[in-house]
Design an enzyme around this catalytic site. Structure first.
Site, PDB file in Angstrom:
ATOM      1  N   CYS A  35       1.174  -1.507   0.327  1.00  0.00           N
ATOM      2  CA  CYS A  35      -0.510  -0.203   0.420  1.00  0.00           C
ATOM      3  C   CYS A  35       0.431   1.335  -0.037  1.00  0.00           C
ATOM      4  O   CYS A  35       0.495   2.342  -0.631  1.00  0.00           O
ATOM      5  CB  CYS A  35      -1.057   0.015   1.212  1.00  0.00           C
ATOM      6  SG  CYS A  35      -2.310  -1.399   1.297  1.00  0.00           S
ATOM      7  N   ARG A  77      14.738 -16.513  12.748  1.00  0.00           N
ATOM      8  CA  ARG A  77      13.721 -16.259  13.636  1.00  0.00           C
ATOM      9  C   ARG A  77      13.309 -18.323  12.961  1.00  0.00           C
ATOM     10  O   ARG A  77      11.990 -18.229  14.317  1.00  0.00           O
ATOM     11  CB  ARG A  77      12.427 -15.589  13.827  1.00  0.00           C
ATOM     12  CG  ARG A  77      12.780 -14.373  14.194  1.00  0.00           C
ATOM     13  CD  ARG A  77      11.623 -13.552  13.927  1.00  0.00           C
ATOM     14  NE  ARG A  77      10.675 -13.713  15.149  1.00  0.00           N
ATOM     15  CZ  ARG A  77       9.469 -14.532  14.704  1.00  0.00           C
ATOM     16  NH1 ARG A  77       9.100 -14.367  13.479  1.00  0.00           N
ATOM     17  NH2 ARG A  77       8.646 -14.476  16.240  1.00  0.00           N
ATOM     18  N   VAL A 129       7.098 -21.643  -6.615  1.00  0.00           N
ATOM     19  CA  VAL A 129       5.793 -22.971  -6.672  1.00  0.00           C
ATOM     20  C   VAL A 129       5.238 -22.942  -7.650  1.00  0.00           C
ATOM     21  O   VAL A 129       4.604 -22.231  -8.205  1.00  0.00           O
ATOM     22  CB  VAL A 129       4.947 -23.001  -5.415  1.00  0.00           C
ATOM     23  CG1 VAL A 129       4.443 -23.796  -5.462  1.00  0.00           C
ATOM     24  CG2 VAL A 129       6.382 -23.174  -4.075  1.00  0.00           C
ATOM     25  N   TYR A 155     -17.421  14.621  20.890  1.00  0.00           N
ATOM     26  CA  TYR A 155     -17.626  16.827  20.311  1.00  0.00           C
ATOM     27  C   TYR A 155     -16.467  17.229  20.823  1.00  0.00           C
ATOM     28  O   TYR A 155     -16.289  17.879  22.267  1.00  0.00           O
ATOM     29  CB  TYR A 155     -18.922  16.879  19.890  1.00  0.00           C
ATOM     30  CG  TYR A 155     -18.778  18.442  20.116  1.00  0.00           C
ATOM     31  CD1 TYR A 155     -18.964  19.002  18.127  1.00  0.00           C
ATOM     32  CD2 TYR A 155     -19.424  19.278  21.173  1.00  0.00           C
ATOM     33  CE1 TYR A 155     -19.041  20.405  18.736  1.00  0.00           C
ATOM     34  CE2 TYR A 155     -19.173  21.111  21.098  1.00  0.00           C
ATOM     35  CZ  TYR A 155     -19.120  21.427  19.482  1.00  0.00           C
ATOM     36  OH  TYR A 155     -19.211  22.676  19.764  1.00  0.00           O
TER      37      TYR A 155
END
Length: 460
Positions: free
Chosen positions: A47, A74, A84, A433
């Site tokens: 994005c 990790r 693939v 408000y």
């Protein structure tokens, strides 16, 4: 205990969120994780690409949340530039191709995640594959476009399509000093809005120097003797000169692998899953992100809504399931926001066209108000359109176009849609408000109040 192997196809939001969540729940001695990614990058913000192209984001790598090296640290075996090319469901294995070296090999799995994403729509037109024609979906796509822009001498750009990517890329190219023309087939830009609201976007685009041509059907990309794009032709015979062409027509689910393997697809070609994001009928296969269809909570139908917000949530749900936990993704209401210069654009729920296709009877109400108290310095207009079910008053959708503070107001409507609220109930919402933030009656409440009147006037 034998170590299981999870194979993940796709290294962006859904795929790597799933892998990371599964790794949190199970260590490498319990679960081996192998992930395949066609491109060079992982876990990035697609994005953000228009804002990088336009110069608002300084560097490409600012869009990357976690690099392949960080994932590998990790204990996630992330293999970039590897595609693939075949699923063998009976043999519980996938065939991968090294895109740089060309070698192929099979990898077995105990559990499989399909997060293959979406691809830009490329109509079958003469010249569509020419140099200088770019679709924008991945960070690799963005890098290719940036390279073209840096090497191109001319300053004329044509954007084909006026959805979110088309509009955002048009603004980005203007920011780079390009003369931009946007060609699109609809009556107004931003087909995710109703045409009356899209007209507001059209005026804003024209106001910032973007030439916007409606009802323009592109027939071919004209090329020079070197095979580079030089113009875009339309059905009327008009030719629009272009040194670069950007496709903003939309995207479609990248599900060729799934289709070839016989996995269930919906009407848009997206994979169908249950609430835990398991592919229907397959206990050890999950899917998420831009390659799936999801339940629309308003219409009750499945839809293809490719958004990063959904993809990250899908990944969390999938990773929980793979790791032995339990989570669900109940569905969406179709909330999205964007901007053109200072004009903010937002929608959630159904458009008029969507409501008609779903067989719903509805009323509409449109109001124009300000983002702050009218007397407060800098007050800017915003237009809010509301759709409500004719008999019950149930909120069906909201669209907002306006100045600062307009876009995120759609979150009020998104919550109301998720809760199944009526416009009458929305009027009574206790919203915040103060003069710098809204009028005494927030524009969303004003629109809801007008919708209440429309429901009562329409009767049964």
């Amino acid at each position: 205990m034998a170590t299981e192997r999870l194979v993940v196809i796709g290294g962006d939001a859904a795929g790597m969120s799933a892998a990371s969540q599964a790794r949190r729940l199970k260590g490498p001695e319990e679960l081996e994780i192998v992930a395949f990614e066609r491109g060079h990058f992982s876990s990035y913000s697609a994005c953000g690409i228009p804002y990088w192209i336009g110069g608002l984001v300084a560097a490409r790598d600012d869009l990357i949340a976690r690099t392949p090296e960080e994932h590998r640290a990790r204990h996630i075996d992330l293999r970039t530039r590897t595609e693939v090319v075949e699923l063998d469901l009976a043999g519980r294995r996938v065939r991968a191709r090294d895109l740089d070296g060309g070698s192929e090999y099979w990898t077995g799995y105990d559990k499989l995640v399909l997060a293959t994403g979406a691809r830009p729509v490329r109509p079958r037109l003469p010249g569509i594959g020419a140099h200088g024609v770019h679709g924008i979906q991945t960070l690799d796509d963005g890098q290719r476009l940036m390279t073209t822009l840096e090497r191109t001498q001319g300053r004329r750009a044509v954007v084909v399509g006026a959805g979110y990517i088309g509009v955002e890329m048009a603004e980005a190219l203007v920011g780079r000093g390009y003369e931009v023309t946007v060609l699109h087939r609809g009556p107004q830009p931003m087909a995710t809005l109703d045409p009356d609201m899209g007209g507001l976007v059209h005026r804003a685009m024209n106001g910032m120097g973007i030439r916007t041509v409606s009802r323009a059907e592109v027939t071919k990309i004209l090329t020079d003797e070197e095979g580079r794009a030089r113009a875009v032709a339309t059905a009327t015979g008009e030719e629009y000169p272009a040194d670069v062409v950007v496709l903003g027509i939309g995207v479609e689910p990248r599900t060729g692998l799934a289709r070839a393997a016989g996995l269930p697809l919906g009407t848009s070609g997206g994979l169908l899953t249950d609430l835990s994001m398991r592919v229907r009928g397959h206990e050890d296969i999950w899917s998420g992100g831009d390659c799936v269809e999801v339940l629309d909570l308003v219409s009750g139908r499945t839809r293809h809504i490719p958004l990063g917000t959904h993809a990250n949530k899908h990944g969390q749900v999938i990773g929980s399931g793979v790791g032995g936990g339990y989570a669900t993704f109940p569905g969406v209401v179709g909330t999205a926001v964007s901007k053109v210069c200072d004009l903010e654009i937002a929608r959630t729920g159904l458009r008029e066209r969507d409501a008609l296709e779903a067989g719903l009877r509805f009323v509409t109400a449109t109001v124009t108000s300000t983002n702050t108290a009218g007397y407060y310095p800098g007050a800017a207009e915003m237009t809010v359109k509301t759709l409500a079910e004719r008999r019950t008053g149930r909120l069906l959708g909201v669209q907002i176009v306006g100045g600062a503070g307009a876009a995120k107001r759609v979150d009020i409507a998104a919550v109301a849609l998720t809760a199944g609220m009526t416009v009458d109930q929305i009027v009574s919402l206790d919203l915040g408000y103060a003069p710098p933030f809204s009028p005494v009656w927030d524009p969303v409440l004003v629109a809801a109040r007008k919708a209440v009147s429309a429901v009562r006037s329409a009767g049964v």
